[in-house]
Scaffold this motif. Structure first.
Motif, PDB file in Angstrom:
ATOM      1  N   LEU A  74       0.858  -1.191   0.000  1.00 21.95           N
ATOM      2  CA  LEU A  74       0.000   0.000   0.000  1.00 21.95           C
ATOM      3  C   LEU A  74       0.887   1.230   0.000  1.00 21.95           C
ATOM      4  CD1 LEU A  74      -2.754   1.485   0.334  1.00 21.95           C
ATOM      5  CD2 LEU A  74      -2.445   1.234   2.822  1.00 21.95           C
ATOM      6  N   SER A  75       0.559   2.139  -0.883  1.00 21.12           N
ATOM      7  CA  SER A  75       1.262   3.418  -0.844  1.00 21.12           C
ATOM      8  C   SER A  75       0.331   4.483  -1.391  1.00 21.12           C
ATOM      9  CB  SER A  75       2.562   3.356  -1.658  1.00 21.12           C
ATOM     10  OG  SER A  75       2.256   3.144  -3.009  1.00 21.12           O
ATOM     11  N   ALA A  76       0.778   5.705  -1.296  1.00 21.42           N
ATOM     12  CA  ALA A  76      -0.013   6.813  -1.850  1.00 21.42           C
ATOM     13  C   ALA A  76       0.939   7.855  -2.401  1.00 21.42           C
ATOM     14  CB  ALA A  76      -0.909   7.428  -0.769  1.00 21.42           C
ATOM     15  N   GLU A  77       0.453   8.543  -3.421  1.00 29.05           N
ATOM     16  CA  GLU A  77       1.198   9.709  -3.895  1.00 29.05           C
ATOM     17  C   GLU A  77       0.455  10.950  -3.459  1.00 29.05           C
ATOM     18  OE1 GLU A  77       2.472   9.634  -7.975  1.00 29.05           O
ATOM     19  OE2 GLU A  77       4.155   8.439  -7.236  1.00 29.05           O
ATOM     20  N   PHE A  78       1.176  11.789  -2.757  1.00 32.66           N
ATOM     21  CA  PHE A  78       0.609  13.063  -2.317  1.00 32.66           C
ATOM     22  C   PHE A  78       1.141  14.147  -3.245  1.00 32.66           C
ATOM     23  CE2 PHE A  78      -1.578  12.170   1.656  1.00 32.66           C
ATOM     24  CZ  PHE A  78      -1.147  10.881   1.925  1.00 32.66           C
ATOM     25  N   ARG A  79       0.215  14.986  -3.745  1.00 32.91           N
ATOM     26  CA  ARG A  79       0.589  16.005  -4.715  1.00 32.91           C
ATOM     27  C   ARG A  79       0.279  17.390  -4.183  1.00 32.91           C
ATOM     28  NH1 ARG A  79       1.252  13.848  -9.996  1.00 32.91           N
ATOM     29  NH2 ARG A  79       0.847  11.599  -9.945  1.00 32.91           N
ATOM     30  N   HIS A  80       1.227  18.260  -4.454  1.00 35.97           N
ATOM     31  CA  HIS A  80       1.051  19.672  -4.096  1.00 35.97           C
ATOM     32  C   HIS A  80       1.739  20.471  -5.184  1.00 35.97           C
ATOM     33  CE1 HIS A  80       1.102  23.436  -1.890  1.00 35.97           C
ATOM     34  NE2 HIS A  80       2.435  23.459  -1.935  1.00 35.97           N
ATOM     35  N   GLN A  81       0.922  21.233  -5.910  1.00 35.14           N
ATOM     36  CA  GLN A  81       1.458  21.985  -7.063  1.00 35.14           C
ATOM     37  C   GLN A  81       2.300  21.049  -7.941  1.00 35.14           C
ATOM     38  OE1 GLN A  81       3.276  25.505  -5.452  1.00 35.14           O
ATOM     39  NE2 GLN A  81       1.383  26.219  -4.521  1.00 35.14           N
ATOM     40  N   HIS A  82       3.546  21.343  -8.128  1.00 30.52           N
ATOM     41  CA  HIS A  82       4.368  20.559  -9.041  1.00 30.52           C
ATOM     42  C   HIS A  82       4.981  19.342  -8.371  1.00 30.52           C
ATOM     43  CE1 HIS A  82       6.948  23.208  -6.789  1.00 30.52           C
ATOM     44  NE2 HIS A  82       7.962  22.405  -7.068  1.00 30.52           N
ATOM     45  N   ARG A  83       4.783  19.189  -7.085  1.00 31.50           N
ATOM     46  CA  ARG A  83       5.512  18.146  -6.368  1.00 31.50           C
ATOM     47  C   ARG A  83       4.659  16.920  -6.122  1.00 31.50           C
ATOM     48  NH1 ARG A  83       6.810  20.356  -0.984  1.00 31.50           N
ATOM     49  NH2 ARG A  83       7.690  18.296  -0.616  1.00 31.50           N
ATOM     50  N   THR A  84       5.326  15.743  -6.098  1.00 31.33           N
ATOM     51  CA  THR A  84       4.694  14.486  -5.733  1.00 31.33           C
ATOM     52  C   THR A  84       5.556  13.821  -4.662  1.00 31.33           C
ATOM     53  OG1 THR A  84       3.850  14.170  -7.961  1.00 31.33           O
ATOM     54  CG2 THR A  84       3.922  12.226  -6.548  1.00 31.33           C
ATOM     55  N   VAL A  85       4.908  13.406  -3.589  1.00 31.40           N
ATOM     56  CA  VAL A  85       5.627  12.706  -2.524  1.00 31.40           C
ATOM     57  C   VAL A  85       5.021  11.319  -2.388  1.00 31.40           C
ATOM     58  CG1 VAL A  85       6.322  12.757  -0.099  1.00 31.40           C
ATOM     59  CG2 VAL A  85       5.975  14.903  -1.345  1.00 31.40           C
ATOM     60  N   SER A  86       5.873  10.301  -2.474  1.00 29.93           N
ATOM     61  CA  SER A  86       5.389   8.930  -2.377  1.00 29.93           C
ATOM     62  C   SER A  86       5.525   8.457  -0.935  1.00 29.93           C
ATOM     63  CB  SER A  86       6.198   8.039  -3.318  1.00 29.93           C
ATOM     64  OG  SER A  86       5.721   6.726  -3.267  1.00 29.93           O
ATOM     65  N   VAL A  87       4.431   7.922  -0.409  1.00 29.17           N
ATOM     66  CA  VAL A  87       4.390   7.550   1.003  1.00 29.17           C
ATOM     67  C   VAL A  87       3.884   6.120   1.131  1.00 29.17           C
ATOM     68  CG1 VAL A  87       3.330   8.082   3.243  1.00 29.17           C
ATOM     69  CG2 VAL A  87       3.971   9.936   1.683  1.00 29.17           C
ATOM     70  N   THR A  88       4.528   5.333   1.960  1.00 31.09           N
ATOM     71  CA  THR A  88       4.129   3.946   2.159  1.00 31.09           C
ATOM     72  C   THR A  88       3.139   3.855   3.319  1.00 31.09           C
ATOM     73  OG1 THR A  88       6.327   3.284   1.442  1.00 31.09           O
ATOM     74  CG2 THR A  88       5.019   1.611   2.582  1.00 31.09           C
ATOM     75  N   GLY A  89       2.092   3.027   3.125  1.00 30.05           N
ATOM     76  CA  GLY A  89       1.133   2.786   4.196  1.00 30.05           C
ATOM     77  C   GLY A  89       1.530   1.567   5.008  1.00 30.05           C
ATOM     78  N   LEU A 284      11.893  -2.593   9.803  1.00 31.67           N
ATOM     79  CA  LEU A 284      12.411  -1.237   9.627  1.00 31.67           C
ATOM     80  C   LEU A 284      11.475  -0.405   8.760  1.00 31.67           C
ATOM     81  CD1 LEU A 284      14.680   0.839   9.966  1.00 31.67           C
ATOM     82  CD2 LEU A 284      15.846  -0.215   8.012  1.00 31.67           C
ATOM     83  N   ARG A 285      11.035  -0.975   7.650  1.00 35.32           N
ATOM     84  CA  ARG A 285      10.134  -0.237   6.750  1.00 35.32           C
ATOM     85  C   ARG A 285       8.798   0.046   7.448  1.00 35.32           C
ATOM     86  NH1 ARG A 285      12.716  -3.560   2.480  1.00 35.32           N
ATOM     87  NH2 ARG A 285      13.770  -2.058   1.102  1.00 35.32           N
ATOM     88  N   TYR A 286       8.353  -0.917   8.244  1.00 33.34           N
ATOM     89  CA  TYR A 286       7.095  -0.746   8.974  1.00 33.34           C
ATOM     90  C   TYR A 286       7.222   0.416   9.966  1.00 33.34           C
ATOM     91  CZ  TYR A 286       2.870  -2.064  11.584  1.00 33.34           C
ATOM     92  OH  TYR A 286       1.641  -2.069  12.174  1.00 33.34           O
ATOM     93  N   ALA A 287       8.319   0.415  10.724  1.00 31.25           N
ATOM     94  CA  ALA A 287       8.530   1.485  11.706  1.00 31.25           C
ATOM     95  C   ALA A 287       8.586   2.842  11.015  1.00 31.25           C
ATOM     96  CB  ALA A 287       9.820   1.225  12.485  1.00 31.25           C
ATOM     97  N   ILE A 288       9.252   2.895   9.878  1.00 24.09           N
ATOM     98  CA  ILE A 288       9.363   4.171   9.163  1.00 24.09           C
ATOM     99  C   ILE A 288       8.000   4.585   8.629  1.00 24.09           C
ATOM    100  CG2 ILE A 288      10.387   5.304   7.153  1.00 24.09           C
ATOM    101  CD1 ILE A 288      12.883   3.488   7.674  1.00 24.09           C
ATOM    102  N   ALA A 289       7.232   3.615   8.089  1.00 21.18           N
ATOM    103  CA  ALA A 289       5.906   3.935   7.566  1.00 21.18           C
ATOM    104  C   ALA A 289       5.013   4.500   8.670  1.00 21.18           C
ATOM    105  CB  ALA A 289       5.266   2.691   6.942  1.00 21.18           C
ATOM    106  N   ILE A 322      17.852   1.768   3.333  1.00 18.38           N
ATOM    107  CA  ILE A 322      16.394   1.581   3.401  1.00 18.38           C
ATOM    108  C   ILE A 322      15.745   2.809   4.026  1.00 18.38           C
ATOM    109  CG2 ILE A 322      14.585   0.281   4.620  1.00 18.38           C
ATOM    110  CD1 ILE A 322      16.364  -2.235   4.161  1.00 18.38           C
ATOM    111  N   THR A 323      16.386   3.337   5.064  1.00 14.92           N
ATOM    112  CA  THR A 323      15.814   4.502   5.746  1.00 14.92           C
ATOM    113  C   THR A 323      15.785   5.711   4.817  1.00 14.92           C
ATOM    114  OG1 THR A 323      16.638   3.620   7.828  1.00 14.92           O
ATOM    115  CG2 THR A 323      15.992   5.935   7.818  1.00 14.92           C
ATOM    116  N   VAL A 324      16.889   5.924   4.112  1.00 15.35           N
ATOM    117  CA  VAL A 324      16.921   7.028   3.150  1.00 15.35           C
ATOM    118  C   VAL A 324      15.802   6.864   2.126  1.00 15.35           C
ATOM    119  CG1 VAL A 324      18.253   8.065   1.261  1.00 15.35           C
ATOM    120  CG2 VAL A 324      19.378   7.514   3.434  1.00 15.35           C
ATOM    121  N   ALA A 325      15.620   5.638   1.634  1.00 10.96           N
ATOM    122  CA  ALA A 325      14.641   5.395   0.571  1.00 10.96           C
ATOM    123  C   ALA A 325      13.209   5.447   1.076  1.00 10.96           C
ATOM    124  CB  ALA A 325      14.920   4.038  -0.085  1.00 10.96           C
ATOM    125  N   SER A 326      13.001   5.093   2.350  1.00  7.48           N
ATOM    126  CA  SER A 326      11.632   4.923   2.853  1.00  7.48           C
ATOM    127  C   SER A 326      11.066   6.155   3.526  1.00  7.48           C
ATOM    128  CB  SER A 326      11.595   3.766   3.862  1.00  7.48           C
ATOM    129  OG  SER A 326      12.131   2.593   3.297  1.00  7.48           O
TER     130      SER A 326
END
Lengths: 553, 553
Positions: A74-89, A284-289, A322-326
């Protein structure tokens, strides 16, 4: 606690977008959801309002069969003007999935989800991000090369402490901890994510579910506070554990305290340090999410990484990657050692977190790493038998001052012997020592004196830091200086303040201070010469551990 | 002072054989010679009696024309049973030559001289060496690998201080110095042979004659205590200067103080550090010929050798080789640095003399050098502006204790600001500080506890030294230990004494102390277990800078 209370409590830190799924298990959702909440899980036009650096949360109902931690993405892309931020659920148990997002810009945002599960896929919504409320300065980042500040530009100088078990410890010690913290000068706390043994006090929850074959009777057999033969299914995270941690993260946030989250550590009784690489990475990915949307989070990849004999340097590097990427927000990242200092020049380290108190090496370390340095373990105030746990309050105070005039930061810890059953402060509980008011004094002094932090004058005859031609903070350590001709720059006028760091007194000296040359900062051989427009000579107390501050007038 | 008084005064240290040439210039020969003295300069059957490690001196009349320092050679062979010891003589001015000898064995000795001058050649005599008198233990040598003792086997643990100018400073400061020394715990003093500037106090003599062209009027123009334009003929030593030094060497000897003679140093206003190699070597051989028979002499080739920019490492090595070759008694030899530590593993170094206070490196230094280590400059008690001169008495006391539990030795120094014109203690004068009684306390404690010195337990959890299974001296430094399970050996019974180094108190604890294993000296994880026949657990004060001594019962 209802949603309105949550938002108030979190000072705008936490908002839950609609649709919201309420569970009795969720520590923040014991009460009925706010009347404004509609459980429109299938709707696309979700609306909400969230302040900058607050938490926007999307809650969705999805599959609970099988192992959602592994089988559902599960993930989502959050958009604001020209930017997109990808976030993991993440899966929060009982068929509920959440996506948390911390917007860093005011204005309109929208999102759309992507999932391997049809029920979670293609959900969208939008919200408005409003200005941050008072006291919300955003996350802390590196600034001015060797220092830190909040995202809104407010100065932040770390004066940390250590309460390893605060996030998961049982009542009433959690309440004692946060009460002590609120009464202290500490604006950062080193806390473990994975549990540490709590003796007879036990642990309310564990981060993983018990293994299927592990009977509940079996689980109740406590030895030294944890199930003696407990086995865990490390493929199944326990959301209740993480919900508990989040409640405490928010308490810290309310108190203005950064949570330096220790993701791995060697103090393990249950095998959590011996998981497979797949399980490590999933945890680790779970904690970061879950945690990344909390603006007061820092990532400490490990405490005493070199004592975790089950992992290699390649593992630690991978966790960093992983932390940098997540983490969509690039929260601060560090790793803390016992004996073998990590190579903090690696690009994924935002700063160095050291277990040392050889502050005189700070200059060479800054040169090697080009990053801020936090001496996160300088030994503890206390009286226990272990040699790292029995500093006098005077010595702790001294070490904080030494850190400051070496242009670095220090963290406090405390291990006074406690009545049976009670934790020592470095785990959590009650703060007993008397260095903390002195640390408060130093913090206030530093915050009054500078917006950008002080840098060490590396060739100074006595330890000193500041900014050339503007600010000079001297700390004389054990030197009982009776008088000194300060090598101030010529042509700049300063006021001078005599400081007693232990007695917490300041006395501004009459007159104006200035120097003869802008040259060597070594002791001036030509003492007593007349200087145009002031003097560089000060009669000092001849007592040790004194300080002098020069501020440009 | 007549000859009888001299012998009494020197506690048997100094005897003058017949024939004796008396000079008004000689500080010990102001009065008429003893009635037993006959000026039989040509006789061969000179008789005398001297105690072991006293000074037997042959005085001979010889040529005074030309430059006797260069043109006349003189030596003697001293014989005792099967042994022959070759000793170099020296010109003492006014046509008098002397040969001094320190016999190291009782019984009959004889000698015969060899000289390039006929008047000095072939003179012979004999004397009887009697037992050393009370208080005369002979010279100090290395013993037990990392320690020292007197030649008669009496333990000697160096607790030194620094009075650089004592040997040549003017009255009344010389008398103040020796009075302070006698009242102090110090049994070694670091003193320069070549002069140091004395400010307005001036110098009574210089080690070399003024150059021929230098008028006496010229010589009287003092600036900062020395002739402003003085030029010296460094080919002509000034015997009066050395006679002055010898008087003070004897004062030290009477007080039971070893004289660590600094032969070269960088604190020079007259060009004595810029002599030619021939002049350097001649000066060095002359000093050794004069001083080597004093049993309390040590050779410090240089102070802060690396600050003497006029000399190379090859020069220092050569000075060592000359010293080895010229000193018939193998007095202790060392060299002291500023920044660049000399390679003390070189065979001519008997011990290391350091300017450091990083005692934790002692173990690796012992391993590298295999010699005793004296931290001869650990910074000074005082209140001056220089960072090496403003330690508190507490910090000096701490450093002496740290040295002790690292199995090494330390030297004291003091630089409290003085009234105008008065020297600071590290030059000489009055001792003002309050670390010295604490150093006396430590010295007495050590002398009571061991005959052979204490060795560091290198893997100890807390700094400690002693002898395995016999003696354990712990010093807790800044650690405020509230309780501790001492890793004592099993099967050995100890008494324990709590020591407060600053308040100088000792308290023997009731009961018997012993341990569980002879294994690791690290902190015992199994605190509180019952131990057969005693305990290893002690409740400590929780105050810093405390010590505990265990002695086998």
């Amino acid at each position: 606690m209802n949603r309105r209370e949550m938002m108030k409590l979190g000072a705008g830190a936490f908002a839950t977008s609609l649709p919201l799924v309420a569970h009795a298990e969720h520590p923040f959702r014991d009460a009925a959801p706010d009347s404004g909440a509609t459980a429109d899980q299938g709707g696309d036009a979700v609306q909400g309002t969230i302040e900058q650096w607050g938490i926007f949360e999307v809650a969705l109902a999805g599959p609970s069969e099988g192992n959602p931690f592994i089988q559902v993405t599960l993930s989502a892309e959050f958009r604001h003007q020209h930017r997109t931020v990808s976030v993991t659920g993440f899966y929060d148990g009982n068929g509920t999935y959440r996506i948390r997002f911390m917007p860093d810009a005011t204005g309109d945002w929208s999102y759309v989800t992507t999932s391997s599960a049809g029920a979670l896929h293609g959900k969208s919504g939008s919200f408005q991000c409003t200005s941050a409320s008072t006291g919300n300065h955003g996350p802390v980042h590196v600034a001015h090369q060797f220092h830190f500040q909040y995202a809104d530009g407010t100065p932040y100088f770390p004066f940390g402490t250590t309460t390893y078990s605060y996030l998961f410890m049982s009542e009433p010690y959690d309440l004692q901890t946060i009460a002590s913290l609120k009464d202290s000068p500490f604006n950062k706390v080193r806390v473990c994510v994975l549990p540490k043994g709590q003796g007879k006090r036990g642990l309310p929850e564990f981060p993983f579910e018990h293994a299927a074959g592990s009977s509940s009777a079996h689980r109740e057999e406590l030895k030294d506070g944890h199930p003696s033969n407990a086995t865990f299914d490390c493929d199944r995270l326990n959301p209740r554990y993480f919900q508990l941690l989040e409640r405490r993260l928010l308490e810290l946030q309310k108190a203005g305290i950064e949570a330096d989250l220790i993701l791995f550590h060697p103090y393990d009784s249950w095998g959590f340090k011996s998981m497979t690489p797949e399980q490590d990475d999933r945890y680790l990915r779970y904690a970061i999410a879950r945690f990344a949307a909390y603006r007061n989070v820092w990532w400490a990849i490990a405490n005493e990484y070199d004592l975790v004999k089950t992992k290699s340097l390649a593992d630690w590097d991978r966790f960093f990657r992983i932390t940098v990427a997540s983490d969509p927000y690039s929260h601060l990242r560090s790793i803390h050692h016992s004996k073998v200092i990590y190579d903090h020049s690696k690009p994924w380290c935002t700063h160095a977190s050291l277990q040392e108190y050889d502050f005189q090496k700070s200059a060479e370390r800054r040169a090697a790493w080009n990053k801020p340095i936090v001496y996160d373990e300088i030994q503890y105030e206390g009286n226990i038998a272990r040699r790292w746990g029995n500093l006098s309050a005077e010595e702790v105070t001294r070490r904080f001052w030494l850190a400051t005039v070496h242009g670095v930061y220090a963290s406090h810890g405390e291990t006074y012997k406690t009545p049976p059953g009670e934790p020592v402060w470095s785990d959590g509980g009650k703060l007993r020592g008397i260095s903390s008011p002195r640390i408060a004094f130093l913090r206030k002094l530093l915050e009054r004196a500078t917006q950008t932090g002080v840098n060490e004058f590396e060739d100074a005859y006595y330890p000193s830091a500041g900014k050339d031609k503007e600010l000079y903070l001297y700390y004389f350590d054990f030197h009982c200086v009776g008088e000194y001709d300060f090598p101030l720059p010529a042509g700049v006028r300063f006021k001078a303040t005599l400081i007693d760091p232990w007695n917490m007194t300041e006395r501004e000296l009459p007159g104006v201070f200035t120097g003869k040359s802008t040259g060597s900062r070594f002791v001036d051989e030509n003492a007593g010469d007349q200087i145009q427009g002031g003097t560089n000579h000060i009669e000092l107390t001849g007592k040790p551990y004194m300080a002098v501050l020069f501020q440009k007038v």
